[in-house]
Design a protein around this motif. Structure first.
Motif, mmCIF file in Angstrom:
data_model
loop_
_atom_site.group_PDB
_atom_site.id
_atom_site.type_symbol
_atom_site.label_atom_id
_atom_site.label_comp_id
_atom_site.label_asym_id
_atom_site.label_seq_id
_atom_site.Cartn_x
_atom_site.Cartn_y
_atom_site.Cartn_z
ATOM 1 N N MET A 1 0.911 -1.171 0.189
ATOM 2 C CA MET A 1 -0.044 0.132 -0.180
ATOM 3 C C MET A 1 0.842 1.326 0.052
ATOM 4 O O MET A 1 1.637 1.334 1.058
ATOM 5 N N GLN A 2 0.715 2.255 -0.849
ATOM 6 C CA GLN A 2 1.298 3.319 -1.085
ATOM 7 C C GLN A 2 0.768 4.368 -0.281
ATOM 8 O O GLN A 2 -0.442 4.758 -0.439
ATOM 9 N N ILE A 3 1.527 5.342 0.324
ATOM 10 C CA ILE A 3 0.986 6.326 1.322
ATOM 11 C C ILE A 3 1.912 7.458 1.004
ATOM 12 O O ILE A 3 2.881 7.475 0.674
ATOM 13 N N CYS A 12 6.391 13.221 1.150
ATOM 14 C CA CYS A 12 7.393 12.080 1.367
ATOM 15 C C CYS A 12 6.486 10.762 0.942
ATOM 16 O O CYS A 12 5.461 10.622 1.631
ATOM 17 N N SER A 13 7.017 9.916 0.102
ATOM 18 C CA SER A 13 6.306 8.605 -0.218
ATOM 19 C C SER A 13 6.831 7.436 0.628
ATOM 20 O O SER A 13 8.005 7.688 1.299
ATOM 21 N N ALA A 14 6.015 6.539 1.001
ATOM 22 C CA ALA A 14 6.106 5.307 1.647
ATOM 23 C C ALA A 14 5.289 4.272 1.311
ATOM 24 O O ALA A 14 4.319 4.563 0.446
ATOM 25 N N GLU A 15 5.612 3.065 1.807
ATOM 26 C CA GLU A 15 4.891 1.876 1.487
ATOM 27 C C GLU A 15 4.727 1.151 2.830
ATOM 28 O O GLU A 15 5.501 0.799 3.500
ATOM 29 N N LEU A 16 3.443 0.691 2.937
ATOM 30 C CA LEU A 16 2.991 0.039 4.213
ATOM 31 C C LEU A 16 3.225 -1.437 3.688
ATOM 32 O O LEU A 16 3.061 -1.807 2.686
ATOM 33 N N ALA A 26 -3.988 1.840 7.548
ATOM 34 C CA ALA A 26 -4.054 2.228 6.310
ATOM 35 C C ALA A 26 -5.475 2.634 6.274
ATOM 36 O O ALA A 26 -6.108 3.877 5.500
ATOM 37 N N ALA A 27 -6.514 1.946 6.822
ATOM 38 C CA ALA A 27 -7.967 2.127 7.044
ATOM 39 C C ALA A 27 -8.384 3.302 7.331
ATOM 40 O O ALA A 27 -9.612 3.852 7.266
ATOM 41 N N SER A 106 11.286 20.646 15.301
ATOM 42 C CA SER A 106 11.023 19.516 16.417
ATOM 43 C C SER A 106 9.518 19.259 16.368
ATOM 44 O O SER A 106 9.101 18.186 17.089
ATOM 45 N N GLN A 107 8.610 20.007 15.804
ATOM 46 C CA GLN A 107 7.299 19.584 15.582
ATOM 47 C C GLN A 107 6.647 19.963 14.174
ATOM 48 O O GLN A 107 6.800 21.090 13.905
ATOM 49 N N THR A 108 6.164 19.027 13.721
ATOM 50 C CA THR A 108 5.765 19.095 12.413
ATOM 51 C C THR A 108 4.283 18.500 12.050
ATOM 52 O O THR A 108 3.931 17.395 12.537
ATOM 53 N N GLU A 109 3.316 19.378 11.505
ATOM 54 C CA GLU A 109 1.942 18.695 11.071
ATOM 55 C C GLU A 109 2.263 17.975 9.935
ATOM 56 O O GLU A 109 2.556 18.528 9.087
ATOM 57 N N VAL A 110 1.504 16.721 9.622
ATOM 58 C CA VAL A 110 1.599 16.124 8.727
ATOM 59 C C VAL A 110 0.084 15.431 8.365
ATOM 60 O O VAL A 110 -0.570 15.386 8.979
ATOM 61 N N VAL A 111 -0.115 15.380 6.968
ATOM 62 C CA VAL A 111 -1.420 14.808 6.319
ATOM 63 C C VAL A 111 -0.830 13.517 5.850
ATOM 64 O O VAL A 111 0.095 13.478 4.766
ATOM 65 N N ILE A 112 -1.234 12.496 6.260
ATOM 66 C CA ILE A 112 -1.021 11.023 5.817
ATOM 67 C C ILE A 112 -2.191 10.615 5.007
ATOM 68 O O ILE A 112 -3.257 10.483 5.356
ATOM 69 N N THR A 113 -2.029 9.969 3.650
ATOM 70 C CA THR A 113 -2.959 9.846 2.804
ATOM 71 C C THR A 113 -2.484 8.556 2.043
ATOM 72 O O THR A 113 -1.416 8.182 1.770
#
Length: 115
Positions: A1-3, A12-16, A26-27, A106-113
């Motif tokens: 699963m690509q996120i 930033c790309s990643a794979e679960l 992922a759900a 030190s602190q970063t807001e991210v959106v993971i999709t």
């Protein structure tokens, strides 16, 4: 699963992996989380409810670029540096490209999709 992890205008790309814990994570996507520095080794963010880790290995030896879940604390952990074995650490996947943008403050807001 690509996120993807998006912070500001950086993605930033990643794979679960195919583990039940990774599938459950992922759900829940998309998620907006605040990543906080932990010991200069990793970024962590607490999830609103625990992931089911009943079938997961007892622990994991983290490498730089790993995306993990630390069951005892209920947090997502993204590793900047390799780390020794930790009981309760569950591997969810890995970054597949540059992820340094997540570690620039030190602190970063991210959106993971999901992609």
């Amino acid at each position: 699963m690509q996120i993807t992890f998006t912070t500001g205008n950086k993605t930033c790309s990643a794979e679960l992996n195919d583990s039940p814990a990774a599938q459950e994570f992922a759900a829940r996507l998309p998620l907006t989380l605040t990543l906080k520095d932990y010991a200069g080794i990793e970024k962590i963010a607490y999830l609103d409810k625990p992931l089911d880790t009943r079938d997961a290995p007892a622990g994991h030896k983290a490498s730089a670029g790993d995306i993990t879940y630390y069951a005892p604390w209920g947090n997502l952990a993204l590793f900047k540096k390799s780390f020794g074995y930790a009981d309760g650490l569950v591997n969810l996947g890995r970054f597949t490209g540059d992820y340094v943008a997540l570690f620039q403050s030190s602190q970063t807001e991210v959106v993971i999709t999901l992609v």
